[in-house]
Design a protein around this motif. Structure first.
Motif, PDB file in Angstrom:
ATOM      1  N   ILE A  47      68.550  43.091  50.693  1.00 42.19           N
ATOM      2  CA  ILE A  47      67.397  43.652  49.991  1.00 42.19           C
ATOM      3  C   ILE A  47      66.198  42.721  50.125  1.00 42.19           C
ATOM      4  O   ILE A  47      65.082  43.159  50.422  1.00 42.19           O
ATOM      5  CB  ILE A  47      67.729  43.915  48.510  1.00 42.19           C
ATOM      6  CG1 ILE A  47      68.703  45.087  48.373  1.00 42.19           C
ATOM      7  CG2 ILE A  47      66.452  44.199  47.710  1.00 42.19           C
ATOM      8  CD1 ILE A  47      69.211  45.309  46.967  1.00 42.19           C
ATOM      9  N   SER A  51      63.155  44.009  52.436  1.00 41.09           N
ATOM     10  CA  SER A  51      61.926  44.289  51.680  1.00 41.09           C
ATOM     11  C   SER A  51      60.796  43.370  52.117  1.00 41.09           C
ATOM     12  O   SER A  51      59.641  43.816  52.245  1.00 41.09           O
ATOM     13  CB  SER A  51      62.176  44.152  50.177  1.00 41.09           C
ATOM     14  OG  SER A  51      62.523  42.826  49.822  1.00 41.09           O
ATOM     15  N   TYR A  95      61.510  50.339  54.119  1.00 40.32           N
ATOM     16  CA  TYR A  95      61.706  50.652  52.697  1.00 40.32           C
ATOM     17  C   TYR A  95      62.875  51.629  52.553  1.00 40.32           C
ATOM     18  O   TYR A  95      63.681  51.516  51.623  1.00 40.32           O
ATOM     19  CB  TYR A  95      60.438  51.253  52.095  1.00 40.32           C
ATOM     20  CG  TYR A  95      59.353  50.251  51.779  1.00 40.32           C
ATOM     21  CD1 TYR A  95      59.634  49.080  51.074  1.00 40.32           C
ATOM     22  CD2 TYR A  95      58.027  50.481  52.160  1.00 40.32           C
ATOM     23  CE1 TYR A  95      58.635  48.168  50.782  1.00 40.32           C
ATOM     24  CE2 TYR A  95      57.024  49.568  51.866  1.00 40.32           C
ATOM     25  CZ  TYR A  95      57.328  48.412  51.180  1.00 40.32           C
ATOM     26  OH  TYR A  95      56.340  47.503  50.887  1.00 40.32           O
ATOM     27  N   GLY A  96      62.961  52.592  53.479  1.00 38.75           N
ATOM     28  CA  GLY A  96      64.070  53.533  53.443  1.00 38.75           C
ATOM     29  C   GLY A  96      65.414  52.839  53.631  1.00 38.75           C
ATOM     30  O   GLY A  96      66.399  53.159  52.956  1.00 38.75           O
ATOM     31  N   GLU A  99      66.344  51.101  50.486  1.00 41.43           N
ATOM     32  CA  GLU A  99      66.771  52.036  49.434  1.00 41.43           C
ATOM     33  C   GLU A  99      68.250  52.396  49.545  1.00 41.43           C
ATOM     34  O   GLU A  99      68.895  52.722  48.546  1.00 41.43           O
ATOM     35  CB  GLU A  99      65.913  53.305  49.480  1.00 41.43           C
ATOM     36  CG  GLU A  99      64.507  53.102  48.937  1.00 41.43           C
ATOM     37  CD  GLU A  99      63.666  54.364  49.019  1.00 41.43           C
ATOM     38  OE1 GLU A  99      63.118  54.776  47.984  1.00 41.43           O
ATOM     39  OE2 GLU A  99      63.568  54.949  50.125  1.00 41.43           O
ATOM     40  N   THR A 100      68.810  52.328  50.757  1.00 46.42           N
ATOM     41  CA  THR A 100      70.238  52.633  50.910  1.00 46.42           C
ATOM     42  C   THR A 100      71.112  51.600  50.209  1.00 46.42           C
ATOM     43  O   THR A 100      72.316  51.826  50.027  1.00 46.42           O
ATOM     44  CB  THR A 100      70.641  52.687  52.398  1.00 46.42           C
ATOM     45  OG1 THR A 100      70.505  51.383  52.986  1.00 46.42           O
ATOM     46  CG2 THR A 100      69.799  53.693  53.159  1.00 46.42           C
ATOM     47  N   VAL A 103      68.280  50.109  45.654  1.00 47.82           N
ATOM     48  CA  VAL A 103      67.046  49.684  44.998  1.00 47.82           C
ATOM     49  C   VAL A 103      65.972  50.718  45.300  1.00 47.82           C
ATOM     50  O   VAL A 103      65.952  51.308  46.383  1.00 47.82           O
ATOM     51  CB  VAL A 103      66.616  48.285  45.492  1.00 47.82           C
ATOM     52  CG1 VAL A 103      66.320  48.290  46.984  1.00 47.82           C
ATOM     53  CG2 VAL A 103      65.419  47.758  44.719  1.00 47.82           C
ATOM     54  N   SER A 104      65.084  50.973  44.347  1.00 47.39           N
ATOM     55  CA  SER A 104      64.048  51.978  44.556  1.00 47.39           C
ATOM     56  C   SER A 104      62.842  51.387  45.278  1.00 47.39           C
ATOM     57  O   SER A 104      62.547  50.191  45.147  1.00 47.39           O
ATOM     58  CB  SER A 104      63.596  52.566  43.215  1.00 47.39           C
ATOM     59  OG  SER A 104      62.868  51.608  42.469  1.00 47.39           O
ATOM     60  N   ARG A 105      62.160  52.221  46.017  1.00 44.92           N
ATOM     61  CA  ARG A 105      60.960  51.778  46.717  1.00 44.92           C
ATOM     62  C   ARG A 105      59.890  51.323  45.730  1.00 44.92           C
ATOM     63  O   ARG A 105      59.186  50.338  45.971  1.00 44.92           O
ATOM     64  CB  ARG A 105      60.422  52.919  47.582  1.00 44.92           C
ATOM     65  CG  ARG A 105      59.297  52.524  48.501  1.00 44.92           C
ATOM     66  CD  ARG A 105      58.913  53.663  49.431  1.00 44.92           C
ATOM     67  NE  ARG A 105      60.071  54.253  50.076  1.00 44.92           N
ATOM     68  CZ  ARG A 105      60.007  55.080  51.123  1.00 44.92           C
ATOM     69  NH1 ARG A 105      58.831  55.394  51.626  1.00 44.92           N
ATOM     70  NH2 ARG A 105      61.093  55.600  51.648  1.00 44.92           N
ATOM     71  N   SER A 106      59.775  52.023  44.604  1.00 49.62           N
ATOM     72  CA  SER A 106      58.766  51.648  43.612  1.00 49.62           C
ATOM     73  C   SER A 106      59.037  50.255  43.061  1.00 49.62           C
ATOM     74  O   SER A 106      58.098  49.485  42.814  1.00 49.62           O
ATOM     75  CB  SER A 106      58.726  52.672  42.477  1.00 49.62           C
ATOM     76  OG  SER A 106      59.984  52.761  41.826  1.00 49.62           O
ATOM     77  N   GLN A 107      60.316  49.902  42.895  1.00 53.21           N
ATOM     78  CA  GLN A 107      60.636  48.570  42.397  1.00 53.21           C
ATOM     79  C   GLN A 107      60.279  47.496  43.423  1.00 53.21           C
ATOM     80  O   GLN A 107      59.760  46.430  43.074  1.00 53.21           O
ATOM     81  CB  GLN A 107      62.133  48.463  42.062  1.00 53.21           C
ATOM     82  CG  GLN A 107      62.545  47.108  41.477  1.00 53.21           C
ATOM     83  CD  GLN A 107      61.810  46.782  40.193  1.00 53.21           C
ATOM     84  OE1 GLN A 107      61.871  47.547  39.237  1.00 53.21           O
ATOM     85  NE2 GLN A 107      61.098  45.664  40.165  1.00 53.21           N
TER      86      GLN A 107
END
Length: 326
Positions: A47, A51, A95-96, A99-100, A103-107
């Protein structure tokens, strides 16, 4: 690459049977998928790395977007527009992939805007002339390719697959940058001076892109064991120098390193000492453009709030319509 100073979380000490089985899969060259069991340390390390890579692609649009309206020809403007658009797409792929991992993209974006997450130090330097567009393509994208091609074979499937397309597009970016430098370095005396000046300013920051020396990167061993990372920082940096030095000779430009010379016995170029104090200062937020980059990123995020709200509202409306029709 666009990931630096990635801390490995939860290095293995006293592994459980499940962790040993996981490591056996890694050692056998198997690909780990999103639904597979994985150690928490592996997940968190991915992550952070993915990220940071995604943030770097998005923030990396800013130095080049600075020159879209000032590109010297319509052809150059179209190429630069396409390149910046590619970088936005790379951020979305990454980001995608993150997310897998749950974790959310917004976070992820909130962590960047709050200063909890990092992006590559290279994007905290200004683009002063058109030659910087060539140098970024040649050196910065060239360094990214050097680091990212091995990631196409990393152990985490969604990340590896995203990197295949990204590397193909980064190859185009590197080629167009080298083309710009070729034209400038074979142009007028003013153009040649502009190209040399850009190389002087971007050479050392480009070497810093690979991260601190291995001796100061204690988490590399675990990342390599998990095959999140296949080569060390110093190995990648040396490969980049060995590839780039002959290209500079072809351009007739001088790399700003008096210690740079071919070592026939080693089969590599020797090079001078990198100013790691500058690197760590930029990482801490004290580079020439750190504040400008984050100010622009926060403004873009705030300006796009209505788009995100509209997308959520539309998704909810479609969901309600489908439920009523069922």
């Amino acid at each position: 690459m666009y990931t630096q100073m990635v801390e490995v979380v939860g290095e293995q000490n006293g592994e459980t049977a499940q962790e040993r089985h996981f490591q056996a899969r890694i050692d056998a060259g198997e690909t780990i998928e999103a639904k597979d069991w994985m150690p928490e340390g592996y997940r968190k390390t991915l992550i952070r790395q993915i990220s940071q890579h995604a943030h770097s692609e998005i923030v990396g649009q800013l130095p080049e977007a600075n020159w879209i309206t000032r590109a010297p020809t319509l052809r150059r403007k179209a190429i630069l527009l396409a390149k910046v658009q590619d970088e936005a797409g790379h951020g979305l792929y990454l980001y995608g992939a993150a997310e897998t991992l749950g974790v959310s993209r917004s976070q992820l974006v909130d962590d960047l805007l709050a200063g909890k997450a990092k992006y590559s130090s290279i994007f905290n330097y200004p683009t002063l002339t058109w030659a910087d567009m060539g140098t970024i393509g040649w050196l910065v994208d060239g360094a990214a390719i050097m680091n990212q091609i091995p990631l196409c074979r990393c152990s985490y499937g969604p990340y590896a697959r995203a990197m295949i397309r990204i590397c193909k597009e980064e190859s185009f970016h590197q080629r167009q940058g080298f083309e710009i430098m070729t034209i400038l370095s074979h142009g007028t005396s003013a153009q040649r001076a502009m190209a040399q000046d850009a190389l002087n300013r971007w050479w050392w920051p480009s070497l810093m892109m690979f991260g601190p020396p291995d001796a100061e990167s204690p988490h590399t061993a675990q990342s390599k064991r998990w095959k999140i990372k296949l080569l060390t920082n110093d190995e990648l940096r040396q490969r980049f120098i060995d590839q780039t030095a002959p290209q500079a000779d072809y351009l007739g430009l001088k790399i700003p390193d008096p210690a740079l010379r071919w070592n026939a016995s080693a089969g590599h170029y020797d090079f001078g000492q990198i100013d790691w104090a500058e690197f760590y200062n930029v990482i801490k937020g004290n580079g020439p453009c750190n504040r400008d980059r984050m100010r622009a990123r926060r403004a873009a995020h705030d300006d796009g709030a209505w788009v995100r709200a509209a997308a959520i509202e539309y998704a909810q409306k479609r969901k309600a319509e489908e439920a009523s029709a069922a």
